[in-house]
Design a protein around this motif. Structure first.
Motif, PDB file in Angstrom:
ATOM      1  N   LEU A 166       0.822  -1.202   0.000  1.00 36.96           N
ATOM      2  CA  LEU A 166       0.000   0.000   0.000  1.00 36.96           C
ATOM      3  C   LEU A 166       0.856   1.252   0.000  1.00 36.96           C
ATOM      4  CD1 LEU A 166      -2.788  -1.068   2.506  1.00 36.96           C
ATOM      5  CD2 LEU A 166      -3.052  -0.682   0.051  1.00 36.96           C
ATOM      6  N   LEU A 167       1.966   1.225   0.741  1.00 37.65           N
ATOM      7  CA  LEU A 167       2.860   2.371   0.789  1.00 37.65           C
ATOM      8  C   LEU A 167       3.500   2.605  -0.576  1.00 37.65           C
ATOM      9  CD1 LEU A 167       4.253   4.585   2.390  1.00 37.65           C
ATOM     10  CD2 LEU A 167       5.949   2.906   3.149  1.00 37.65           C
ATOM     11  N   GLU A 168       3.861   1.542  -1.251  1.00 32.01           N
ATOM     12  CA  GLU A 168       4.435   1.661  -2.590  1.00 32.01           C
ATOM     13  C   GLU A 168       3.429   2.302  -3.544  1.00 32.01           C
ATOM     14  OE1 GLU A 168       6.659  -1.109  -5.962  1.00 32.01           O
ATOM     15  OE2 GLU A 168       5.588  -2.050  -4.301  1.00 32.01           O
ATOM     16  N   ASP A 169       2.179   1.857  -3.463  1.00 30.49           N
ATOM     17  CA  ASP A 169       1.142   2.405  -4.333  1.00 30.49           C
ATOM     18  C   ASP A 169       0.848   3.864  -3.998  1.00 30.49           C
ATOM     19  OD1 ASP A 169      -1.194   2.175  -6.238  1.00 30.49           O
ATOM     20  OD2 ASP A 169      -2.290   2.544  -4.379  1.00 30.49           O
ATOM     21  N   CYS A 170       0.688   4.160  -2.706  1.00 32.85           N
ATOM     22  CA  CYS A 170       0.334   5.520  -2.294  1.00 32.85           C
ATOM     23  C   CYS A 170       1.452   6.514  -2.578  1.00 32.85           C
ATOM     24  CB  CYS A 170      -0.028   5.539  -0.812  1.00 32.85           C
ATOM     25  SG  CYS A 170      -1.603   4.740  -0.431  1.00 32.85           S
ATOM     26  N   SER A 171       2.695   6.056  -2.507  1.00 27.32           N
ATOM     27  CA  SER A 171       3.825   6.958  -2.759  1.00 27.32           C
ATOM     28  C   SER A 171       3.805   7.475  -4.190  1.00 27.32           C
ATOM     29  CB  SER A 171       5.147   6.242  -2.477  1.00 27.32           C
ATOM     30  OG  SER A 171       5.373   5.198  -3.414  1.00 27.32           O
ATOM     31  N   ARG A 172       3.219   6.717  -5.098  1.00 30.68           N
ATOM     32  CA  ARG A 172       3.111   7.148  -6.493  1.00 30.68           C
ATOM     33  C   ARG A 172       1.966   8.139  -6.679  1.00 30.68           C
ATOM     34  NH1 ARG A 172       3.432   1.273  -7.578  1.00 30.68           N
ATOM     35  NH2 ARG A 172       5.599   0.728  -7.982  1.00 30.68           N
ATOM     36  N   ARG A 173       1.018   8.135  -5.734  1.00 29.36           N
ATOM     37  CA  ARG A 173      -0.161   9.002  -5.844  1.00 29.36           C
ATOM     38  C   ARG A 173      -0.017  10.304  -5.064  1.00 29.36           C
ATOM     39  NH1 ARG A 173      -4.685   6.851  -3.762  1.00 29.36           N
ATOM     40  NH2 ARG A 173      -3.862   4.966  -2.813  1.00 29.36           N
ATOM     41  N   GLY A 174       1.117  10.482  -4.402  1.00 27.89           N
ATOM     42  CA  GLY A 174       1.371  11.767  -3.788  1.00 27.89           C
ATOM     43  C   GLY A 174       1.309  11.796  -2.269  1.00 27.89           C
ATOM     44  N   PHE A 175       1.498  12.993  -1.730  1.00 27.30           N
ATOM     45  CA  PHE A 175       1.625  13.197  -0.290  1.00 27.30           C
ATOM     46  C   PHE A 175       0.351  12.826   0.460  1.00 27.30           C
ATOM     47  CE2 PHE A 175       1.381  15.621   3.619  1.00 27.30           C
ATOM     48  CZ  PHE A 175       2.652  15.516   4.140  1.00 27.30           C
TER      49      PHE A 175
END
Length: 240
Positions: A166-175
């Motif tokens: 989830l962190l990998e995915d969210c890091s691509r979607r921004g802060f």
């Protein structure tokens, strides 16, 4: 929404997978920051005890891989037990007093250091109630679902591998998407009395006795990622 978990195997215990290791995935942006690895290995969580909306006693940093939180009065500090019977509160009412008498053997938390999984086993004769967004994601529940765990039953309440993905995915979607994951780094657990849609108590702060568990490793990971990002520009003022 509340879900009750019963038996996972013949003993009512979910088997623990200790075969996997975890590392920050290549896709997650990282930066070089001061990090005391010894600190991370020593303490894996901070536990706070509450009665209604008031924190009672000091926060406890946990280093033992297995820790029992019960309602008794053991004064010995050995790192593997927190006895809530020792915590005093001059504003305690009769409902809280009665609930504390029923905590009994409480809950046993088991942290598997090799893969970052956390399990909760109900040792009390009364049920415990857990709200874990990580656990709810794993089981396809609404994020705020409260799960009821009966006596001698166990549930995985945090999975580091899931958090990593989830962190990998969210890091691509921004802060903002990444920052929202901080809600997954803490777990709330109440004794005897539940809360949520199926109970008269709608919020955990309305339950007589509960704890909050802050998990250090995912917080550290999240902090590293957020450090490399800039918050989404939004107008804000001192009166907004």
């Amino acid at each position: 929404r509340t879900n009750q978990f019963n038996n996972y195997n013949s003993n009512g215990i979910e088997e623990m997978d200790t075969s996997q290791k975890f590392d920050i995935p290549p896709g997650v942006p990282t930066c070089l920051v001061p990090f005391d690895k010894g600190w991370d290995e020593q303490f894996w969580a901070t536990i706070s005890y509450y009665e209604l909306n008031t924190r009672v006693g000091e926060q406890v940093k946990v280093s033992s891989s297995t820790i029992t939180i019960d309602g008794f009065t053991d004064p010995c500090i050995n790192g593997s037990k927190i006895s809530l019977g020792l915590f005093s509160n001059v504003n305690r009412n009769s409902t809280i007093e009665n609930t504390r008498r029923h905590i009994g053997k409480g809950v046993k938390l088991t942290y598997v250091r090799s893969n970052g999984a956390l399990f909760a086993q109900c040792e009390s004769d009364s049920a415990i109630f857990v709200q874990s967004r990580n656990c709810n994601y794993i089981n396809g529940f609404h994020p705020t679902t409260v799960v009821k765990i009966a006596n001698k039953c166990s549930l995985k309440i945090f999975d580091m591998e899931i958090f990593r993905k989830l962190l990998e995915d969210c890091s691509r979607r921004g802060f903002d998407a990444s920052f929202d994951l901080q809600k997954m780094t803490f777990i709330r657990l109440s004794f005897v009395k539940g809360w949520g849609a199926e109970y008269q108590r709608q919020d955990v702060t309305s339950t007589p006795c509960w704890i909050e568990i802050h998990l250090h490793a995912p917080l550290e990971w999240l902090d590293r990622v957020l450090f490399t990002m800039s918050p989404t520009p939004r107008p804000i003022s001192s009166i907004s």
